[in-house]
Design a protein around this motif. Structure first.
Motif, short mmCIF file in Angstrom:
data_model
loop_
_atom_site.label_atom_id
_atom_site.label_comp_id
_atom_site.label_asym_id
_atom_site.label_seq_id
_atom_site.Cartn_x
_atom_site.Cartn_y
_atom_site.Cartn_z
N VAL A 164 0.84 -1.20 0.00
CA VAL A 164 0.00 0.00 0.00
C VAL A 164 0.87 1.25 0.00
N GLU A 165 1.93 1.22 0.77
CA GLU A 165 2.82 2.39 0.84
C GLU A 165 3.54 2.60 -0.51
N ALA A 166 3.95 1.52 -1.16
CA ALA A 166 4.61 1.65 -2.46
C ALA A 166 3.66 2.26 -3.48
N ILE A 167 2.41 1.84 -3.47
CA ILE A 167 1.41 2.37 -4.40
C ILE A 167 1.12 3.84 -4.08
N ARG A 168 1.10 4.17 -2.81
CA ARG A 168 0.86 5.56 -2.42
C ARG A 168 1.93 6.48 -3.02
N HIS A 169 3.15 5.98 -3.14
CA HIS A 169 4.25 6.80 -3.65
C HIS A 169 4.53 6.57 -5.13
N ALA A 170 3.72 5.78 -5.81
CA ALA A 170 3.94 5.53 -7.24
C ALA A 170 3.96 6.81 -8.07
N PRO A 171 3.11 7.81 -7.78
CA PRO A 171 3.19 9.06 -8.56
C PRO A 171 4.54 9.76 -8.46
N ASP A 172 5.32 9.49 -7.42
CA ASP A 172 6.64 10.10 -7.30
C ASP A 172 7.57 9.61 -8.40
N ASP A 173 7.26 8.46 -8.99
CA ASP A 173 8.02 7.92 -10.11
C ASP A 173 7.39 8.28 -11.45
N LEU A 217 4.31 7.56 -12.27
CA LEU A 217 3.37 6.50 -12.64
C LEU A 217 1.93 6.95 -12.39
N ASP A 218 1.04 6.56 -13.28
CA ASP A 218 -0.38 6.76 -13.08
C ASP A 218 -0.92 5.56 -12.31
N THR A 219 -1.75 5.78 -11.29
CA THR A 219 -2.21 4.70 -10.42
C THR A 219 -3.60 4.19 -10.78
N THR A 220 -4.04 4.48 -12.00
CA THR A 220 -5.35 3.98 -12.43
C THR A 220 -5.43 2.47 -12.34
N SER A 221 -4.31 1.80 -12.60
CA SER A 221 -4.29 0.34 -12.60
C SER A 221 -4.14 -0.27 -11.22
N TYR A 222 -4.03 0.56 -10.20
CA TYR A 222 -4.01 0.09 -8.80
C TYR A 222 -4.51 1.22 -7.92
N PRO A 223 -5.82 1.50 -8.00
CA PRO A 223 -6.40 2.66 -7.30
C PRO A 223 -6.29 2.53 -5.78
N LEU A 224 -5.60 3.45 -5.19
CA LEU A 224 -5.28 3.36 -3.77
C LEU A 224 -6.53 3.39 -2.90
N ASP A 225 -7.49 4.22 -3.24
CA ASP A 225 -8.67 4.34 -2.39
C ASP A 225 -9.43 3.01 -2.30
N GLN A 226 -9.58 2.33 -3.43
CA GLN A 226 -10.27 1.04 -3.41
C GLN A 226 -9.47 -0.01 -2.65
N ILE A 227 -8.18 -0.01 -2.82
CA ILE A 227 -7.34 -0.99 -2.13
C ILE A 227 -7.39 -0.77 -0.62
N GLU A 228 -7.32 0.49 -0.21
CA GLU A 228 -7.34 0.78 1.22
C GLU A 228 -8.68 0.41 1.85
N ARG A 229 -9.76 0.55 1.10
CA ARG A 229 -11.07 0.15 1.65
C ARG A 229 -11.14 -1.35 1.88
N VAL A 230 -10.57 -2.13 0.98
CA VAL A 230 -10.64 -3.59 1.09
C VAL A 230 -9.75 -4.11 2.20
N VAL A 231 -8.59 -3.48 2.39
CA VAL A 231 -7.66 -3.98 3.41
C VAL A 231 -7.79 -3.20 4.72
N ASP A 232 -8.87 -2.53 4.90
CA ASP A 232 -9.11 -1.77 6.13
C ASP A 232 -9.08 -2.73 7.33
#
Length: 570
Positions: A119-128, A130-145
């Motif tokens: 989750v942390e790596a995906i959160r910082h993907a825009p720093d590289d 990268l577009d995060t459309t293919s791993y949307p952080l908000d949806q992932i965080e809701r599932v692993v809450d």
């Protein structure tokens, strides 16, 4: 450009981007494995006990016997998350099969280090970039809450969360290992990189690393140039968010020069790699760019304008001409996007370039040779012109042969379009150019005899490839004094061919000079150990620790930038 993590000196071309040209090359690719696993073990970063997904006895209150069929059932259903492509879903399924449908992310006490690292790596993907459309952080965080994944969670809920994390991981890892955009789909003429088999091996086996934070970090290119561009990207984005820089107007007076100095100060404040203007005497400016000869100052030139021009691929006149004003007024967010595009190009490269290799960046008109990770030779080059199919492609292959006093075997295309019309109007053209007819498989061809007039000069360097590109000497030495050196038919002309021959063959200067000026024509010398050659296209790059924005010679940035703004799923 400096050496990437060494996975092996022979890994240099793509089994996924362009078809290998020989069985030996295919064997090299298979043996090298790219695998992130090798990178991890060779760096010595992860010496901890491997993580074993099959040994996970239970997650929360659900035991392994119930989790495995739940994961299999989740994968087997036709419905997949909307942001997961069919291809990636198949790869998710293959990974779970390889690990016996064991949970890969959720641990006995639920969401802990492994899931949190992803989750942390995906959160910082825009720093590289990268577009995060293919791993949307908000949806992932809701599932692993953690409020959802408690001791009361069912096997199906746990399976759904684990599979979703794996789907995000496959997408993120693929983007980091191979890039988010396929270069062939955006007219990049780029034909080298990590193969799909190597990527899939790396993605699967990295799941066994005990330190998932480190495993994910090492999926990005590890060379310092990538790291420096990433820092510059962050700083340019920050400046853009604060309003960018002021435009420079063509007033022709001190106000315009003040604008240039303010602009340099703004860039220096966001990029520490740009050095301040060097001391200047009344006649000569020391070159800001390393290894360039001094530039004679012209009357009315300004050292700050010269510095800006050198860092932006412009003719170093020291005057505020039209091209310089256009470059000065490119918005900072556009420069940030340009850096992001070049971060993506770095991800297209193999993770290992080898321990000894030649590296040519077309937009910088520069060749660097590396040995044991250290740059040992640099020179200017002339590259393909930006018209009539003369552009120089991006690819890699292995240098095998040095040819002293070569013939120039003129290609059928050049013979038809350039030589034949000249010969029709001037029967003496071939004699004056030291050319002759010869038979090639029953076909009459034209070639230029070895010697001082030969367009290839006195030595050429062959690395057989599908593009008929090679490195060579040239009698047209005056071209190296130009800033824009896009003037060839596609091959690469060398400023210091004798020095490269010494470096490649291990000969001394006297022996190379004798071969170049001797009586034996077309003398072919096999290279003791093949040397990887990389022809690349970076419009933002570093030279000796300083950031440069080069000319987009072939207009390749726009197509890449447009696709990055709306990335297509791989």
């Amino acid at each position: 450009m400096v050496a990437r993590t060494a996975l092996g000196s022979n890994y240099h071309a793509s089994s996924g981007r362009v078809a290998p040209r020989s069985a030996s090359l295919r064997a090299t690719l298979r043996g090298s494995g790219i695998a992130l696993l090798l990178a991890l073990s060779l760096t010595g970063c992860l010496r901890k006990r491997k993580y074993a997904p099959r040994e996970v006895a239970k997650v929360l209150s659900v035991d392994k016997a119930s989790l495995e069929p739940a994961i299999q059932a989740r994968i087997s259903v036709a419905e997949r998350p909307a942001w997961v492509t069919a291809d990636r879903w198949k790869r998710v399924e293959a990974i779970y099969i390889a690990y016996g449908n064991s949970p890969l992310w959720l641990q006995e006490d639920g969401v802990k280090e492994r899931a949190q690292a992803l989750v942390e790596a995906i959160r910082h993907a825009p720093d590289d970039g990268l577009d995060t459309t293919s791993y949307p952080l908000d949806q992932i965080e809701r599932v692993v809450d953690t409020k959802r994944l408690t001791d009361t969670a069912s096997a199906a809920t746990i399976a759904d969360a684990d599979v979703l994390l794996t789907s995000a991981y496959v997408a993120y890892a693929s983007d980091m290992l191979m890039g988010q955009v396929e270069p062939q789909k955006v007219s990049q003429s780029w034909h080298t990189g990590t193969g799909t088999a190597e990527r899939d091996s790396a993605v699967a086996h990295a799941l066994e690393e005990a330190d998932m934070t480190e495993a994910l970090r090492l999926m990005a290119p590890q060379d310092p140039d990538y790291a420096a561009l990433k820092v510059a990207f962050a700083r340019y984005r920050k400046l853009a968010a604060s309003g960018g820089w002021e435009p420079v107007v063509a007033s022709g007076g001190p106000a315009a020069l003040d604008g240039v100095r303010a602009r340099l100060a703004a860039e220096q404040s966001i990029d520490s790699t740009i050095a301040p203007p060097p001391p200047v005497d009344s006649t000569v400016d020391s070159a800001a760019r390393a290894e360039e000869p001094p530039v004679r100052r012209r009357a009315g030139s300004d050292p700050d304008v010269l510095l800006f021009q050198r860092h932006h691929g412009l003719e170093p006149t020291g005057r505020l001409d039209t091209a310089t004003l256009v470059a000065l007024n490119i918005p900072v967010d556009e420069r940030a996007r340009q850096i992001a595009a070049n971060l993506e190009r770095h991800r297209w490269l193999p993770r290992s370039l080898g321990s000894r290799y030649v590296y040519v960046n077309v937009p910088s008109f520069r060749l660097d040779a590396y040995d044991s990770g250290q740059k040992t030779l640099s020179m200017k080059v002339v590259v393909g012109a930006e018209y009539e199919g003369r552009t120089t492609p991006s690819f890699s292959d292995s240098m095998e042969t040095v040819v002293f006093r070569p013939y120039w075997n003129i290609t059928p295309d050049i013979q038809a379009k350039e030589i034949r019309p000249k010969l029709a109007s001037d029967p003496g053209y071939l004699d004056r150019q030291n050319m002759e007819f010869y038979k090639d498989g029953g076909v009459t061809r034209v070639r230029q005899r070895p010697g001082g007039k030969n367009a290839l000069g006195l030595v050429k360097f062959l690395f057989p490839n599908d593009f008929n590109i090679y490195l060579h000497d040239t009698p047209a030495k005056s071209l190296f004094a130009k800033t824009d050196r896009a003037a060839s038919h596609g091959c690469i002309r060398l400023e210091k061919p004798a020095e490269l021959a010494q470096w490649v063959l291990g000969w001394d200067a006297t022996k190379v000079e004798g071969a170049m000026n001797g009586e034996q024509d077309n003398r072919q010398i096999p290279i003791p150990s093949k040397i990887p050659v990389y022809i690349v296209y970076f419009t933002t790059y570093l030279v000796d620790g300083q950031l440069y924005f080069g000319d987009d010679l072939y207009g390749r940035d726009d197509a890449l930038l447009q696709r990055q703004a709306r990335p297509a799923a791989a």
